[in-house]
Design a protein around this motif. Sequence first.
Motif, PDB file in Angstrom:
ATOM      1  N   UNK A 388     -59.055 -10.548  -3.048  1.00  0.00           N
ATOM      2  CA  UNK A 388     -59.146 -10.159  -4.750  1.00  0.00           C
ATOM      3  C   UNK A 388     -57.749  -9.321  -5.084  1.00  0.00           C
ATOM      4  N   UNK A 389     -57.147  -8.800  -3.839  1.00  0.00           N
ATOM      5  CA  UNK A 389     -56.177  -7.858  -4.657  1.00  0.00           C
ATOM      6  C   UNK A 389     -55.132  -8.923  -4.506  1.00  0.00           C
ATOM      7  N   UNK A 390     -54.539  -9.741  -3.590  1.00  0.00           N
ATOM      8  CA  UNK A 390     -53.759 -10.712  -3.882  1.00  0.00           C
ATOM      9  C   UNK A 390     -53.894 -11.059  -4.604  1.00  0.00           C
ATOM     10  N   UNK A 391     -55.277 -11.504  -5.713  1.00  0.00           N
ATOM     11  CA  UNK A 391     -54.984 -12.967  -6.964  1.00  0.00           C
ATOM     12  C   UNK A 391     -54.085 -12.563  -7.993  1.00  0.00           C
ATOM     13  N   UNK A 392     -53.374 -11.922  -7.930  1.00  0.00           N
ATOM     14  CA  UNK A 392     -52.818 -11.736  -9.008  1.00  0.00           C
ATOM     15  C   UNK A 392     -51.313 -12.195  -8.568  1.00  0.00           C
ATOM     16  N   UNK A 393     -51.074 -12.431  -6.944  1.00  0.00           N
ATOM     17  CA  UNK A 393     -49.792 -13.378  -6.757  1.00  0.00           C
ATOM     18  C   UNK A 393     -50.174 -14.547  -6.398  1.00  0.00           C
ATOM     19  N   UNK A 394     -50.522 -15.250  -7.222  1.00  0.00           N
ATOM     20  CA  UNK A 394     -51.607 -16.354  -7.446  1.00  0.00           C
ATOM     21  C   UNK A 394     -50.139 -17.597  -7.634  1.00  0.00           C
ATOM     22  N   UNK A 395     -49.524 -18.409  -6.911  1.00  0.00           N
ATOM     23  CA  UNK A 395     -48.413 -19.275  -7.435  1.00  0.00           C
ATOM     24  C   UNK A 395     -48.878 -19.604  -8.622  1.00  0.00           C
ATOM     25  N   UNK A 396     -47.571 -19.780  -8.962  1.00  0.00           N
ATOM     26  CA  UNK A 396     -47.572 -21.089 -10.908  1.00  0.00           C
ATOM     27  C   UNK A 396     -46.680 -22.052 -10.836  1.00  0.00           C
ATOM     28  N   UNK A 397     -46.712 -23.263 -11.209  1.00  0.00           N
ATOM     29  CA  UNK A 397     -45.645 -23.826 -11.494  1.00  0.00           C
ATOM     30  C   UNK A 397     -44.433 -23.215 -12.427  1.00  0.00           C
ATOM     31  N   UNK A 398     -44.831 -22.266 -13.071  1.00  0.00           N
ATOM     32  CA  UNK A 398     -43.487 -21.953 -13.925  1.00  0.00           C
ATOM     33  C   UNK A 398     -42.785 -20.933 -13.047  1.00  0.00           C
TER      34      UNK A 398
END
Length: 941
Positions: A388-398
């Motif tokens: 949950x804490x690490x969810x703000x660091x999910x990768x994005x194609x941008x």
Amino acid sequence: MATNWTERISAFCCSPSGFLTETSPDTFLSELLRELRDDRVSYGVKVLLLSPLCEYPTLLCSSESAGEETALDLMSVFTQCPSRFSQFRCHLLVALTGVLVCSSCVNGHSRAALDFLDLLLRMARDASDPPGEGTRRLLRATACDCLREMEASCPGLLSQRLELLAGLRQLETSRLHQAFGVLQILALRNAVYQLTKQAGAGAAHLKALLGGNGSVAWEADQEAVHMDATDAAMLLSLILGPMGRVPTLHTGPDCKELRSVLSSLLEESYLLTPLCQAALFHRLTEVVAMVPGIPPAVFRAQLLRLLGTNEVCLLHVTLLMKCGFTDSLFSAEDEAFLLKRLVVLSQHPLLSSPEKLFYMDCILHFPENRPISCGDSDEAPPVLLTPQLASVLLPSVFNDSATLLSRLNLQALVFLEEGDEESRGLAYIYDHLAALLHIVDRGGSRDIVVTFFRAAFLFLFYFHHVERYVTCLSEQLCHLYLQHTRLAPHILNLVNQTQERLPECKWFVGLLQGLQRVITRVPFGQLPLHDLSSHLKVLDRVAEEEEICQRSSLSFLSTIVTQTSSSLCTSGDWRLGNGLLGVCRRVLLHPNLDSMLIPLADILQHLAFHYGDTDIRDHARLYYTFLTMLSREKLSAVLVKSAAEGGGQVKKRTLSCVMAESEGLTNTLTVHQTEKSIFQLTEALPGPHQEAENLQLNQEDEYKTLECYRAQFSKSGFASLIVLKYHLTHTEPHDPRFEQLFSIQLHFSLTDDHYEELQDISVPCLFRQGPLPVVQLTLKPRRPYPTTIHASAIFTSKDGLTWHTAMPDIHVAFQQVFLPLPAPPTWSRASTRDVFECLWDEMRRETGESCISLFCCQLREAALKALVEKHFHSFLVPDPLEEAAEFRALLFLPPKSHMLLKIGSTEDAAHFNMATDDCRLLPQMNSYLLKVTSSLENSVS
């Protein structure tokens, strides 16, 4: 003068080694010091003259004695320099520091280093700066920097001056307060570290050290500053490794003096710049770690400011403190707050990508209060980092490539710790990977392609055991390859890296089978010729795996070979043919070759008869012969690279060199380097002195005059060459591999521009037991000076391999340049004598570069005659009075210089009167005469 030195210093800084080939370091250094002492030189030019000493002190002061002499000269210049030239004096201090440190004078405890340290300390204490000037402050700042450099290069140097340094810091009200603080903590850290290495050291020793105000350390205790390489490496940072390795000083609770010093430094730390604060906290952390009597709680008052900082350097030193003291300084709440702050900073929109990458790396190496793992370098998310804490660091194609891969790596580690194969997090990671693949399929840039394959490898590295996802990934990769065959190198690299890093995982075999399936099922009419090369590379790699059947691959090869005779085979494309043969060669090594014998033979036979390139036909015919004539064991012996113990490979020269990629051909075509010199050039026994070439005068030049002699120098065909003869000999100890050498090509390179470039020389062969070849080295001088010639050679050994070897340098001495007078053979002895007299009279006037000189030595008349007969016989000028008391010698030094000698003796000495038309030759001639006469003088005495 200034312009000349500007050009010389610029030339030196552009290429120091090239500049010093024209002069020696000692000569250049002496010229610099002479100019620095010259009062007529402006101080702007003197600052320029110091730049070689500041930037290349090791090159100019290669020994401790040279460094000490240079330092004494520079200190003399400093003493005589007026105080108003503060910029020059600052540069002098920097140059002095560099010379003393780089020439090991500081570590060698030289007197010059001690005097310089006293000078620096006096200048650091001198605060009598006139109002509004600031020149003294600039000098004090430079002196402080020099002291810090000296202490860093010789740890413990200022350990006896800690009280003085503390007083300077406390009394200073200017910007120098920061410099003195950094210097004090560095000296304190080094002094405490030295105490930890002394047996029996305790609180009393620490108290004496903090109150000491004596001389420098080596004068008080010469053993105190001795450090080995291990100590020097450990001093770089005592807290980067496990804290159990930090040496400790057992003082008990009685550390009031040290606690007072640390508190004073901490209270004033907010006045420093962030970088200096980070350096201060780093050193203070090391001191507290080495003295258990000081509790880590001494940092507690500063901790709140450090936890809320937005400076990278201060946050990094905070993590170092947490690594060193864990829960003895940081509570559980502090730990959770610090981790959350790192997570926030890792995705903060106002921070640059390098900063965010640094914070994510800090998360992966977060020093926990109670770590589960004992590894020092393995990446692992902290326990408090929940999905949950690490969810703000999910990768994005941008995201950019580095950020995307870093976030993907972090999320993979987090979900791997969770251990749930059906989690939404793992599904998100795979969906993100599929999105990248879709972008690549739509024609993404090269950066996107590389990012996708790196992300795919990360996914496989962590989740290769999740069958559902890796099977789907294989299918998508096969479809992607079929649409974009140019991606074959990326896919094969992914296969190889997966096999190497995950040997227990067989996912790559399934991918190769899928690639084989999609390639061989392509209808022949829909097979573009430009994709065929990529297909053959993939099939070549597929054929390496023993678990994969090769029947479909051979069927594919048979189809494209037999049904495209009019296009593929007749085109004679060598690269395409080599690709076909590469697959056939791999199949020859396959364990199931017996079941594929007939289709492979048909393919090879068709290539041998119908392919348009002769080289491919010959190789196909050879492979067909191997297939039909050799047993499996012999075929393996010819083609397989033998496996070495431990999984490596032994390189052998076998018949497999028929292919371009084979080891044997590579070994044969490679120029190997020898470990030492194999042969050398030794000077041949001197024979009759060689005559200068192209020295004939015309028949009409029969009058023996100086003008007639000099006329030949203006003729285009006139060239004076020096021919030196050498024997080519083997060096010792001998190597049996090189007893017989062939096709030797000698290459020579000059170390200066005194001579024209030399041509390579070919020697047919060299046998250890045979006659020694004679090598004639022909030199064409530009200036008749001694020189050194680098030599190397390329040759072939008896086993057919080509080797390159470096040979010992060839030293051409000054006397080897001597030639007799280049006079025509039709001249009489009187003509040569006339030329000598005319040249002598002309040189005596000392016009232009002409000059005369005198060399004297103690030689008896008999010894002098023997010397002349041995060294100057070929150059003697005949005298009509045979009983003359002096000898006359005329030496020609090509291209057009002369050295004239009148040699005679008196009752107490021998005199060599010299005259030359090039005054730069006199030092060389003087050295030569000193060498040839010194041995005779010693024998006489």
